[in-house]
Design a protein around this motif. Structure first.
Motif, short mmCIF file in Angstrom:
data_model
loop_
_atom_site.label_atom_id
_atom_site.label_comp_id
_atom_site.label_asym_id
_atom_site.label_seq_id
_atom_site.Cartn_x
_atom_site.Cartn_y
_atom_site.Cartn_z
N ALA A 172 12.53 -14.42 31.58
CA ALA A 172 13.79 -13.67 31.55
C ALA A 172 13.94 -12.80 32.79
N GLU A 173 12.84 -12.17 33.21
CA GLU A 173 12.90 -11.33 34.41
C GLU A 173 13.14 -12.18 35.66
N ARG A 175 14.77 -15.00 35.77
CA ARG A 175 16.17 -15.41 35.75
C ARG A 175 17.08 -14.27 36.16
N ARG A 176 16.76 -13.06 35.71
CA ARG A 176 17.58 -11.91 36.09
C ARG A 176 17.53 -11.68 37.59
N ARG A 179 19.55 -14.34 39.32
CA ARG A 179 20.99 -14.06 39.25
C ARG A 179 21.39 -12.99 40.27
N ASP A 180 20.58 -11.92 40.35
CA ASP A 180 20.91 -10.83 41.27
C ASP A 180 20.84 -11.29 42.72
N GLY A 343 24.21 -18.79 36.05
CA GLY A 343 24.13 -17.33 36.00
C GLY A 343 25.24 -16.73 35.18
N GLU A 346 24.53 -17.28 31.52
CA GLU A 346 23.43 -16.42 31.05
C GLU A 346 23.89 -14.97 30.90
N ARG A 347 24.70 -14.49 31.83
CA ARG A 347 25.21 -13.12 31.71
C ARG A 347 26.06 -12.98 30.46
N ALA A 350 23.89 -13.24 27.22
CA ALA A 350 23.05 -12.06 27.01
C ALA A 350 23.81 -10.95 26.32
#
Length: 386
Positions: A172-173, A175-176, A179-180, A343, A346-347, A350
């Motif tokens: 998860a981290e 992927r975050r 995305r960023d 992305g 996923e955003r 979430a």
């Protein structure tokens, strides 16, 4: 627990190899405290050998050596002597409950152990064994063995679950961060390349426009570098950092102006008061709008784009629709990962929302719904285009 792993105090190999020592102790106590013949000493030694064979050779099944434990114990009790060797039966009950591969085999071996005092009572004349006490002891030890087995199993399952949760948190981290990085670096570079391309096309015939495009590219690059530097700083801090200001939904009009400055024909329609949108949802909404405009500039630079934002009840709806020619993917790269829509999906997921995108007769359409109050869910869809 030992060393932070599933290896506990009742770890199988360690405890299993202790049982022959207990059996030896019982035999020595019986031989020392009670009159015994050479034959009786041999009978007392057989269970010790049986436990030793089973404990140090994992291929030997307990059911096979149980006969070498029960029969010598029963025969040794024919004269009413050597009663301490009866404790070997309690060891058998514990081992059956703790190491049997199934509850059925554990139960059958437990019944065999519990039947031993009854068999002893049948061959003794007169009967001197306290059958009831031995039955209670054997059953109690069998239950303890099952409890130990269950505890070990739960510890192993807990460790496996903890490892899975750690892996999920790591993914998860990652992927975050992906995305960023995609939002900060990818969008910034795309905008810079668009401006540099515009400057190159008009460099000779319109130097002023070329200079303006390069200035815009420089500003976009500086802004992207600031965002990237801030993100790297936050990631490298060991403490819990205070979040620096980030772009939110009320800045979407500025985003649209930047897209127009880059040459994209885009219209913005907003309905509702976006000042009351929670911070997390507001940031996600900004990033989704940013990606939608970046996709429009990349895939449909000569089309007209409509970006609509609307507050409807407890939901926020975002629609980005292009009308005009849409560039096709390169034939040599049909399977390129579509990280942009991944992305966005996923955003949205979430926060408990959803995103859908696909071609239309006139171009391309992205539709996204976010709840005003976030509800965390697991992403369900894999987008196909960025």
């Amino acid at each position: 627990m030992a060393g932070g792993t599933a290896r506990g105090w009742f770890e199988g190999d360690d405890l299993r190899r202790v049982l022959p020592l207990f059996s030896l102790a019982f035999g020595l106590v019986a031989a020392i405290t009670q009159p015994s013949s050479a034959a009786d000493i041999v009978l007392a030694a057989v269970p010790v050998a049986a436990f030793g064979l089973w404990a140090f050779d994992s291929k030997v099944p307990l059911a096979s050596v149980s006969v070498g434990i029960v029969v010598p114990v029963v025969v040794a009790q024919r004269s009413g002597q050597l009663e301490p060797v009866m404790f070997n039966v309690t060891l058998l009950a514990f081992a059956a409950a703790r190491w049997s591969r199934s509850l059925v085999s554990a139960a059958w071996l437990g019944v065999l152990a519990a039947a031993t005092p009854v068999l002893v009572a049948l061959i003794q004349d007169p009967m001197e064994v306290a059958v009831g006490i031995w039955l209670v002891a054997i059953v109690f030890v069998w239950v303890i063995g099952r409890a130990v087995e269950r505890q070990e199993r739960l510890v192993a399952e807990l460790e496996a679950t903890r490892s899975q949760l750690a892996q999920q948190a790591l993914l998860a981290e990652r992927r975050r961060i992906a995305r960023d990085v995609h939002d900060f670096v990818g969008h910034g570079l795309a905008a810079m390349m668009l401006q540099v391309t515009s400057a190159r096309h008009v460099l000779r015939r319109d130097p002023a426009s070329a200079e303006e495009a390069l200035l815009t590219a420089e500003q976009v690059g500086r802004r992207s570098m600031e965002e990237l530097r801030r993100t790297v700083t936050l990631l490298r801090r060991d403490d819990e950092p205070e979040l620096a200001p980030v772009s939110r939904a009320h800045e979407i009009p500025v985003l649209v102006d930047q897209a127009r400055a880059g040459g994209l024909a885009v219209e913005l329609r907003i309905r509702g008061d976006f000042a009351r949108v929670p911070p997390g949802t507001s940031v996600a909404l900004y990033r989704i709008a940013q990606e939608a405009l970046a996709n429009a500039a990349h895939h449909a630079p000569h089309a007209r784009t409509l970006l609509g934002l609307e507050l409807v009840g407890g939901d926020i709806r975002l629609v980005a629709e292009t009308c005009g020619p849409v560039a096709t993917d390169r034939a040599g790269d049909p399977e390129r990962p579509r990280y942009g829509l991944i992305g966005m999906a996923e955003r949205a997921a979430a926060l408990g929302g959803e995103c859908a995108a696909g071609p239309t007769p006139d171009g391309w359409r992205l539709s996204c719904r976010l709840p005003l109050e976030a509800r965390h869910q697991v992403p369900q869809k894999d987008p196909r285009r960025t």
